[in-house]
Design a protein around this motif. Structure first.
Motif, mmCIF file in Angstrom:
data_model
loop_
_atom_site.group_PDB
_atom_site.id
_atom_site.type_symbol
_atom_site.label_atom_id
_atom_site.label_comp_id
_atom_site.label_asym_id
_atom_site.label_seq_id
_atom_site.Cartn_x
_atom_site.Cartn_y
_atom_site.Cartn_z
ATOM 1 N N UNK A 77 0.848 -1.178 0.000
ATOM 2 C CA UNK A 77 0.000 0.000 0.000
ATOM 3 C C UNK A 77 0.888 1.234 0.000
ATOM 4 N N UNK A 78 0.554 2.204 -0.850
ATOM 5 C CA UNK A 78 1.285 3.475 -0.857
ATOM 6 C C UNK A 78 0.993 4.189 0.452
ATOM 7 N N UNK A 79 1.983 4.875 0.991
ATOM 8 C CA UNK A 79 1.796 5.550 2.274
ATOM 9 C C UNK A 79 0.838 6.725 2.181
ATOM 10 N N UNK A 86 -4.128 3.367 -3.411
ATOM 11 C CA UNK A 86 -3.154 2.970 -4.422
ATOM 12 C C UNK A 86 -2.212 1.923 -3.828
ATOM 13 N N UNK A 87 -1.984 0.864 -4.586
ATOM 14 C CA UNK A 87 -1.039 -0.170 -4.201
ATOM 15 C C UNK A 87 -0.001 -0.309 -5.304
ATOM 16 N N UNK A 101 -7.654 3.277 -8.134
ATOM 17 C CA UNK A 101 -9.074 3.436 -8.427
ATOM 18 C C UNK A 101 -9.847 3.161 -7.161
ATOM 19 N N UNK A 102 -11.047 2.663 -7.296
ATOM 20 C CA UNK A 102 -11.868 2.323 -6.147
ATOM 21 C C UNK A 102 -11.616 0.855 -5.815
ATOM 22 N N UNK A 103 -10.547 0.618 -5.060
ATOM 23 C CA UNK A 103 -10.114 -0.746 -4.783
ATOM 24 C C UNK A 103 -11.134 -1.505 -3.954
ATOM 25 N N UNK A 104 -11.773 -0.832 -3.003
ATOM 26 C CA UNK A 104 -12.713 -1.496 -2.111
ATOM 27 C C UNK A 104 -14.000 -1.906 -2.821
ATOM 28 N N UNK A 105 -14.343 -1.213 -3.900
ATOM 29 C CA UNK A 105 -15.532 -1.568 -4.668
ATOM 30 C C UNK A 105 -15.205 -2.344 -5.940
ATOM 31 N N UNK A 106 -13.946 -2.765 -6.074
ATOM 32 C CA UNK A 106 -13.510 -3.570 -7.216
ATOM 33 C C UNK A 106 -13.772 -2.878 -8.554
ATOM 34 N N UNK A 107 -13.378 -1.625 -8.619
ATOM 35 C CA UNK A 107 -13.441 -0.843 -9.858
ATOM 36 C C UNK A 107 -12.102 -0.120 -9.979
#
Length: 165
Positions: A77-79, A86-87, A101-107
Motif C-alpha cells: 500500500x502506498x503511504x 493505491x497499491x 481506483x476504487x479498490x474497495x468496490x472492485x473498480x
C-alpha cells in the motif's frame, strides 16, 4: 477474462477462479485464519503454481507473491495517496505496476507506467457478488491475479481491524 467471487474471505473457504464461461482456471486454498493470511493457488490439476502471504514485519500492508517457488513480487500500500487508494506491485527489475481506483468496490486499473495492463470491474458481470479481471495480452496473468488476491487479503484485514475498533 477471469471471474472471482467477491465475498470469499468472509467464510475463509477455498474457491475457484473461473474464466468468463464458468470454467475453472485456478483453485485458491485460503488459509486466511493463519497468522500470515496465506493463499495457495493451484492449477486445475491441483498442482501449486503460486502463493500469496502477508509479510509480518512491514511498515505498511505488504503481501509477497511467489510463483513457481520464486519471489515474483510484493504488493504494498502506498503511504500517502490523496483521494484514492493505491497499491504498488513491486516486481524484480524495472517494470513495477500500480493498482489504483476504487479498490474497495472492485473498480480499478492496473498500470505499468502510463499503460493500462488490466482492469477490474463488477460492472461487466450479471453474476451477483462477483467481479471480473481483464488482463492485456502479453502480461503475466498469474502475477496480476495474485496481486488482486493480495489486495483482497489487505481489504479483509483492514475490515477486521475496523470491526475491532
Amino acid at each position: 477474462m477471469y471471474v472471482i467471487k467477491e465475498r470469499f474471505f468472509d467464510l475463509g473457504d477455498d474457491f475457484d477462479v473461473t474464466d468468463d464461461h464458468g470454467r475453472k482456471v485456478l483453485h485458491v486454498d485460503g488459509k486466511v485464519l493463519s497468522l500470515r493470511d496465506k493463499l495457495v493457488i493451484e492449477d486445475p490439476s491441483g498442482n501449486e503454481v503460486a502463493s500469496v502471504h502477508r509479510k509480518l514485519i512491514a511498515l505498511r500492508p505488504t503481501y509477497q507473491i511467489e510463483i513457481g517457488g520464486e519471489e515474483a513480487g510484493e504488493v504494498r500500500k502506498k503511504l500517502f495517496t490523496p483521494f484514492r487508494e493505491k497499491f504498488t506491485i513491486d516486481v524484480p527489475g524495472p517494470d513495477d505496476l500500480t493498482m489504483s481506483g476504487d479498490l474497495f468496490d472492485h473498480e480499478f486499473t492496473v498500470e505499468r507506467g502510463d499503460r493500462e495492463v488490466a482492469t477490474v470491474s463488477k460492472r461487466w458481470l450479471s453474476i451477483r457478488d462477483s467481479y471480473a479481471i481483464n488482463i492485456a495480452d502479453g502480461e503475466n496473468h498469474l502475477l496480476i491475479l495474485c496481486a488482486v488476491l493480495a489486495l483482497e487479503l489487505a481489504i479483509q484485514r483492514e475490515k477486521k481491524e475496523d470491526d475491532k475498533d
